[in-house]
Design a protein around this motif. Structure first.
Motif, PDB file in Angstrom:
ATOM      1  N   GLN A  56      21.905 -26.963 -44.232  1.00  0.00           N
ATOM      2  CA  GLN A  56      22.817 -26.354 -45.200  1.00  0.00           C
ATOM      3  C   GLN A  56      22.313 -24.988 -45.656  1.00  0.00           C
ATOM      4  N   ALA A  57      20.997 -24.881 -45.851  1.00  0.00           N
ATOM      5  CA  ALA A  57      20.424 -23.591 -46.257  1.00  0.00           C
ATOM      6  C   ALA A  57      20.629 -22.547 -45.154  1.00  0.00           C
ATOM      7  N   SER A  58      20.419 -22.966 -43.905  1.00  0.00           N
ATOM      8  CA  SER A  58      20.635 -22.048 -42.782  1.00  0.00           C
ATOM      9  C   SER A  58      22.098 -21.646 -42.696  1.00  0.00           C
ATOM     10  N   MET A  59      22.990 -22.608 -42.900  1.00  0.00           N
ATOM     11  CA  MET A  59      24.419 -22.317 -42.813  1.00  0.00           C
ATOM     12  C   MET A  59      24.866 -21.364 -43.926  1.00  0.00           C
ATOM     13  N   THR A  60      24.222 -21.457 -45.070  1.00  0.00           N
ATOM     14  CA  THR A  60      24.523 -20.517 -46.152  1.00  0.00           C
ATOM     15  C   THR A  60      24.187 -19.092 -45.703  1.00  0.00           C
ATOM     16  N   ALA A  61      23.043 -18.942 -45.041  1.00  0.00           N
ATOM     17  CA  ALA A  61      22.641 -17.626 -44.532  1.00  0.00           C
ATOM     18  C   ALA A  61      23.595 -17.158 -43.431  1.00  0.00           C
ATOM     19  N   TRP A  62      23.970 -18.073 -42.536  1.00  0.00           N
ATOM     20  CA  TRP A  62      24.892 -17.703 -41.457  1.00  0.00           C
ATOM     21  C   TRP A  62      26.257 -17.310 -42.018  1.00  0.00           C
ATOM     22  N   SER A  63      26.723 -18.049 -43.014  1.00  0.00           N
ATOM     23  CA  SER A  63      28.017 -17.722 -43.627  1.00  0.00           C
ATOM     24  C   SER A  63      27.957 -16.350 -44.288  1.00  0.00           C
ATOM     25  N   MET A 144      23.542  -9.579 -35.209  1.00  0.00           N
ATOM     26  CA  MET A 144      23.452 -10.478 -36.353  1.00  0.00           C
ATOM     27  C   MET A 144      23.526 -11.922 -35.861  1.00  0.00           C
ATOM     28  N   ARG A 145      22.868 -12.833 -36.616  1.00  0.00           N
ATOM     29  CA  ARG A 145      22.867 -14.256 -36.243  1.00  0.00           C
ATOM     30  C   ARG A 145      23.926 -14.999 -37.049  1.00  0.00           C
ATOM     31  N   PHE A 146      24.714 -15.824 -36.340  1.00  0.00           N
ATOM     32  CA  PHE A 146      25.786 -16.569 -36.985  1.00  0.00           C
ATOM     33  C   PHE A 146      25.657 -18.079 -36.794  1.00  0.00           C
ATOM     34  N   ASP A 147      24.642 -18.514 -36.059  1.00  0.00           N
ATOM     35  CA  ASP A 147      24.363 -19.941 -35.855  1.00  0.00           C
ATOM     36  C   ASP A 147      22.980 -20.034 -35.236  1.00  0.00           C
ATOM     37  N   SER A 148      22.492 -21.244 -35.068  1.00  0.00           N
ATOM     38  CA  SER A 148      21.140 -21.408 -34.534  1.00  0.00           C
ATOM     39  C   SER A 148      20.997 -20.808 -33.145  1.00  0.00           C
ATOM     40  N   ASP A 149      22.071 -20.783 -32.366  1.00  0.00           N
ATOM     41  CA  ASP A 149      21.999 -20.261 -31.001  1.00  0.00           C
ATOM     42  C   ASP A 149      23.109 -19.243 -30.725  1.00  0.00           C
ATOM     43  N   LEU A 150      23.564 -18.551 -31.776  1.00  0.00           N
ATOM     44  CA  LEU A 150      24.654 -17.585 -31.609  1.00  0.00           C
ATOM     45  C   LEU A 150      24.343 -16.291 -32.352  1.00  0.00           C
ATOM     46  N   SER A 151      24.134 -15.230 -31.589  1.00  0.00           N
ATOM     47  CA  SER A 151      23.889 -13.903 -32.152  1.00  0.00           C
ATOM     48  C   SER A 151      24.651 -12.879 -31.323  1.00  0.00           C
ATOM     49  N   PHE A 152      25.233 -11.890 -31.988  1.00  0.00           N
ATOM     50  CA  PHE A 152      25.862 -10.784 -31.263  1.00  0.00           C
ATOM     51  C   PHE A 152      26.097  -9.620 -32.232  1.00  0.00           C
ATOM     52  N   GLY A 210      38.339  -5.475 -32.607  1.00  0.00           N
ATOM     53  CA  GLY A 210      39.322  -6.480 -33.020  1.00  0.00           C
ATOM     54  C   GLY A 210      38.978  -7.865 -32.502  1.00  0.00           C
ATOM     55  N   LEU A 211      38.494  -7.934 -31.262  1.00  0.00           N
ATOM     56  CA  LEU A 211      38.082  -9.221 -30.697  1.00  0.00           C
ATOM     57  C   LEU A 211      36.901  -9.803 -31.482  1.00  0.00           C
ATOM     58  N   SER A 212      35.989  -8.941 -31.908  1.00  0.00           N
ATOM     59  CA  SER A 212      34.859  -9.410 -32.723  1.00  0.00           C
ATOM     60  C   SER A 212      35.352 -10.003 -34.033  1.00  0.00           C
ATOM     61  N   GLY A 213      36.371  -9.366 -34.616  1.00  0.00           N
ATOM     62  CA  GLY A 213      36.934  -9.889 -35.859  1.00  0.00           C
ATOM     63  C   GLY A 213      37.524 -11.275 -35.679  1.00  0.00           C
ATOM     64  N   GLY A 214      38.256 -11.468 -34.578  1.00  0.00           N
ATOM     65  CA  GLY A 214      38.818 -12.788 -34.294  1.00  0.00           C
ATOM     66  C   GLY A 214      37.735 -13.823 -34.058  1.00  0.00           C
ATOM     67  N   ARG A 215      36.682 -13.428 -33.379  1.00  0.00           N
ATOM     68  CA  ARG A 215      35.570 -14.343 -33.122  1.00  0.00           C
ATOM     69  C   ARG A 215      34.892 -14.744 -34.430  1.00  0.00           C
ATOM     70  N   LEU A 216      34.722 -13.793 -35.312  1.00  0.00           N
ATOM     71  CA  LEU A 216      34.102 -14.089 -36.611  1.00  0.00           C
ATOM     72  C   LEU A 216      34.959 -15.063 -37.420  1.00  0.00           C
ATOM     73  N   ASP A 217      36.262 -14.914 -37.339  1.00  0.00           N
ATOM     74  CA  ASP A 217      37.157 -15.844 -38.050  1.00  0.00           C
ATOM     75  C   ASP A 217      36.958 -17.272 -37.541  1.00  0.00           C
ATOM     76  N   ARG A 218      36.845 -17.404 -36.231  1.00  0.00           N
ATOM     77  CA  ARG A 218      36.651 -18.740 -35.656  1.00  0.00           C
ATOM     78  C   ARG A 218      35.279 -19.313 -36.047  1.00  0.00           C
ATOM     79  N   ILE A 219      34.273 -18.461 -36.062  1.00  0.00           N
ATOM     80  CA  ILE A 219      32.936 -18.913 -36.466  1.00  0.00           C
ATOM     81  C   ILE A 219      32.955 -19.366 -37.919  1.00  0.00           C
ATOM     82  N   ALA A 220      33.625 -18.598 -38.769  1.00  0.00           N
ATOM     83  CA  ALA A 220      33.705 -18.952 -40.191  1.00  0.00           C
ATOM     84  C   ALA A 220      34.397 -20.303 -40.369  1.00  0.00           C
ATOM     85  N   ASP A 221      35.473 -20.524 -39.629  1.00  0.00           N
ATOM     86  CA  ASP A 221      36.176 -21.816 -39.714  1.00  0.00           C
ATOM     87  C   ASP A 221      35.265 -22.957 -39.256  1.00  0.00           C
TER      88      ASP A 221
END
Length: 276
Positions: A56-63, A144-152, A210-221
Motif C-alpha cells: 500500500q505504501a508503494s502504491m501510494t508513491a506510484w499513484s 518515472m515508476r508507476f508499478d513494481s515492474d513498470l517504468s517509462f 496523447g498515448l502516454s496520457g491514455g496509458r496513465l489513465d489505465r494505470i491509475a484505474d
C-alpha cells in the motif's frame, strides 16, 4: 485435604483471571476496531498485514507518480498544441512570401513575424512544470515508476520533440525567415518542404504524448482497483468483526460472572462444610 482445596482455589482464581483477560481483550478489540493487538496473536496474519502495508505504501508513491505524470502530460499537450499552431502559421507565412504578388516590404514584415515565431518555439521548448523542472527534459527523457515492474517516460525529451534532422524547429523557421528576407524563392521552397516535415514530426510527437496520457489513465484505474482489493483484504485480516466480537463479549461476560458467583458461594462455606 486442605492443600487440595487451596490448590483448587488457586487454579480457579487463575482461570477467572484468564477469563477476565480475555474479556478485556475483546473489549479492546471492539473499542479499537482491530482484532490483532500484537504480532504474537496471529503471526501469519501479522506478516500478511505487514506485506499489504508495504504494498500500500508503494502504491501510494506510484499513484503520486501517476498524478505528477498526468499533470506533466497535460502541460506537454498544451505546449504541443501551441507548437502545431505556430508551425502551421510559419508555413502559411512562408507560402505567402513565396508568391509573386508579395512585395519586399511585405516580405520584411513576414520575416520579422517568422523570427518571433522561432523565439516562441524556443520558449515553448524550455517550458517548466510547477516544480521548476523542464517539461521536456534537456537530456534523456524523464523516466518515472508507476508499478513494481513498470517504468517509462510520459513525455519525450526536448531533443525528441524540437529537433528534426539535426536542426531545431526554431532554426528551420529562422532559415525560412532569412530566405524570405532575401527574396530567395528556391530557399523559400526548401523551407516550405522542411516545414512540412517538421509539422508532421510535431504531430507524431503530440500523438505520442496523447498515448502516454491514455496509458496513465489505465494505470491509475488499475492502481485504484488494486488498492480497494488490498484494503478489503487487510480489513478482513485485521479489523474486528463487531457482530462476532459483541457476541463473544457477552458469552465471556456470562462465563466470568458464573465463575465468580460459584467461587463466591464456595468461599462462603466453612472448612467443616468442605471436609464433609
Amino acid at each position: 485435604m486442605i492443600n487440595a482445596v487451596g490448590n483448587r482455589m488457586t487454579r480457579e482464581i487463575a482461570r477467572q483471571q484468564k477469563l477476565a483477560d480475555a474479556l478485556e481483550r475483546t473489549q479492546i478489540q471492539i473499542s479499537g476496531g482491530k482484532k490483532l493487538l500484537r504480532m504474537s496473536d496471529d503471526p501469519v496474519a501479522a506478516r500478511r498485514i505487514a506485506t499489504i502495508g508495504t504494498t500500500q505504501a508503494s502504491m501510494t508513491a506510484w499513484s503520486a507518480n501517476v498524478n505528477a505524470a498526468d499533470a506533466l502530460v497535460s502541460q506537454a499537450d498544451g505546449v504541443m498544441k501551441s507548437v502545431s499552431n505556430l508551425m502551421t502559421r510559419a508555413r502559411e507565412l512562408t507560402l505567402s512570401a513565396a508568391s509573386d504578388t508579395t512585395n519586399p516590404a511585405d516580405r520584411a514584415t513576414i520575416a520579422a513575424e517568422l523570427g518571433t515565431i522561432a523565439d516562441e518555439l524556443d520558449a515553448l521548448a524550455a517550458t517548466r512544470d510547477s516544480n521548476g523542472e523542464p517539461v521536456f527534459a534537456t537530456g534523456t527523457a524523464r523516466v518515472m515508476r508507476f508499478d513494481s515492474d513498470l517504468s517509462f517516460a510520459p513525455v519525450p525529451s526536448a531533443a525528441d520533440v524540437f529537433v528534426v534532422g539535426g536542426n531545431s524547429l526554431s532554426t528551420g523557421i529562422r532559415d525560412a525567415a532569412a530566405a524570405v528576407a532575401a527574396g530567395d524563392k528556391a530557399m523559400m521552397g526548401a523551407s516550405i518542404t522542411a516545414l512540412d516535415t517538421a509539422i508532421s514530426h510535431a504531430a507524431d510527437k503530440h500523438a505520442e504524448i496523447g498515448l502516454s496520457g491514455g496509458r496513465l489513465d489505465r494505470i491509475a484505474d488499475g492502481l485504484a482497483a488494486r488498492g480497494i482489493t488490498l484494503k478489503d483484504e487487510r480489513s478482513s485480516v485485521e479489523d474486528t468483526d463487531l457482530d462476532v466480537a459483541i457476541a463473544q463479549l457477552n458469552a465471556q461476560d456470562l462465563t466470568l460472572q458464573a465463575a465468580q458467583a460459584a467461587f463466591a458461594k464456595i468461599n462462603r462455606q466453612s472448612l467443616f462444610d468442605i471436609l464433609n
